[in-house]
Design an enzyme around this catalytic site. Structure first.
Site, mmCIF file in Angstrom:
data_model
loop_
_atom_site.group_PDB
_atom_site.id
_atom_site.type_symbol
_atom_site.label_atom_id
_atom_site.label_comp_id
_atom_site.label_asym_id
_atom_site.label_seq_id
_atom_site.Cartn_x
_atom_site.Cartn_y
_atom_site.Cartn_z
ATOM 1 C CB SER A 1 -5.017 2.715 6.580
ATOM 2 O OG SER A 1 -5.330 1.385 6.232
ATOM 3 C CB SER A 2 -1.480 -1.547 7.328
ATOM 4 O OG SER A 2 -2.725 -2.190 7.511
ATOM 5 C CB CYS A 3 -5.255 -0.416 3.138
ATOM 6 S SG CYS A 3 -5.696 1.304 2.952
ATOM 7 C CE1 TYR B 1 -9.844 5.106 4.641
ATOM 8 C CE2 TYR B 1 -8.253 3.306 4.665
ATOM 9 C CZ TYR B 1 -8.974 4.280 5.336
ATOM 10 O OH TYR B 1 -8.824 4.427 6.700
ATOM 11 C CE LYS C 1 -7.018 7.125 6.122
ATOM 12 N NZ LYS C 1 -7.217 8.102 7.207
ATOM 13 C CG HIS D 1 -13.108 -2.593 8.955
ATOM 14 N ND1 HIS D 1 -13.424 -1.367 9.481
ATOM 15 C CD2 HIS D 1 -12.351 -2.350 7.870
ATOM 16 C CE1 HIS D 1 -12.859 -0.406 8.751
ATOM 17 N NE2 HIS D 1 -12.210 -0.984 7.764
#
Length: 308
Positions: free
Chosen positions: A103-105, A132, A136, A176
């Site tokens: 994920s880009s987070c 999170y 990842k 989301h």
């Protein structure tokens, strides 16, 4: 190929299985009762028994800002445990191809946009989804380590931007932004509300891709796996403000009221735009424009969610 897909009941997994109908691969898509990703022995047994040619790891505990802030332990522990279990079992069973969904987070909160793949662990994470993100990052790094130790094992990671689309969650507690906004605006229209609140000033920018496009990319990646980079961003390479998303949804839903900003609420990162240079070089581009994607997602919401 025989492909094991984890998270087959999630939004990404269900979109992958829909697109799979256009391809020749055989998919194993076990429910959690068949394959408990939190149990290392269960994972190893399943992989040893079925011996897939490839694994796509799309399972995860996911949610928006509210869910992440309310359950940081679960978002960290369960996601990390699942990633470690499936990756170590795959390595021990000699699975040669592994596609990990990240994920880009996991990019630093203050990094300069657009966010390049080399920015992982180069700065402080966004606090609202740090657990999170840490999980990842761990899976992404473990893929790198496994391939470094044994170059015959192609364990690679795709880093999607935010997603929305068919099979999305519309619950206010764990959805989301786009599905949450669709529900919020649809209910406001039905209840004749003249005003809707937006968290923050609405100027934070976000990149959202239609989930079917990610599924399309996954099959492109399967067919070109050897030449795919170790880590690759998958997104649009362009973003919009939260206010623009609200207006786009309002246009599709037919809501004509106004918006007010609640400046006391958290907004997360100011911008989170992926660098799509490697993606372009890899030869893939997204297909679904925002208005078309929102229209399809709204129809899904009306037919599946409201009548479910």
């Amino acid at each position: 190929m025989k492909i094991l897909l984890t998270g087959a009941n999630g939004m990404v997994g269900r979109n992958v299985l829909e697109v799979a109908k256009l391809h020749e691969h055989v998919f194993l898509s076990p429910a959690s009762s068949e394959l408990n990703l939190l149990d290392a022995n269960s994972v190893k047994r399943y992989i040893a028994e079925h011996n897939p040619d490839m694994i796509i790891h799309a399972a995860g505990i996911v949610g928006g800002i509210q869910a992440n802030m309310a359950n940081p332990v679960k978002f960290l522990v369960d996601n990390m445990q699942m990633g470690l279990n499936i990756l170590t079992a795959a390595k021990d069973c000699g699975i040669t191809k592994f596609l990990n969904l990240s994920s880009s987070c996991m990019y630093p909160r203050d990094a300069l946009n657009p966010l390049g793949e080399d920015l992982i662990l180069k700065g402080e994470l966004e606090p609202t989804n740090e657990g999170y993100a840490l999980a990842k990052i761990t899976s992404t790094r473990l893929c790198e380590y496994i391939s470094k130790e044994n170059p015959a094992l192609l364990y690679k990671t795709i880093i999607p931007c935010n997603l929305y689309g068919l099979f999305d969650k519309f619950s206010p507690k764990n959805s989301h932004m786009i599905p949450a906004v669709i529900r919020k605006i649809d209910e406001a229209k039905k209840n004749n509300l003249s005003e809707i609140d937006i968290w923050g000033d609405g100027e934070a920018r976000r990149e959202f891709m239609y989930a079917e496009d990610l599924a399309d990319f996954i099959f492109y990646a399967i067919n070109h796996f050897e030449k795919m980079p170790q880590n690759i961003n998958v997104g649009l390479g362009t973003d919009f403000t939260i206010n623009e998303y609200y207006r786009a949804v309002a246009n599709v839903v037919g809501y004509t009221g106004s918006f007010k900003h609640d400046l006391s609420k958290p907004v997360g990162m100011k911008q989170k735009l992926i660098d799509d240079q490697k993606l372009k070089e890899f030869g893939w581009g997204y297909k679904t424009e925002l208005d078309v994607g929102i229209q399809k997602t709204y129809q899904f919401y009306l037919s599946e969610y409201c009548n479910g």
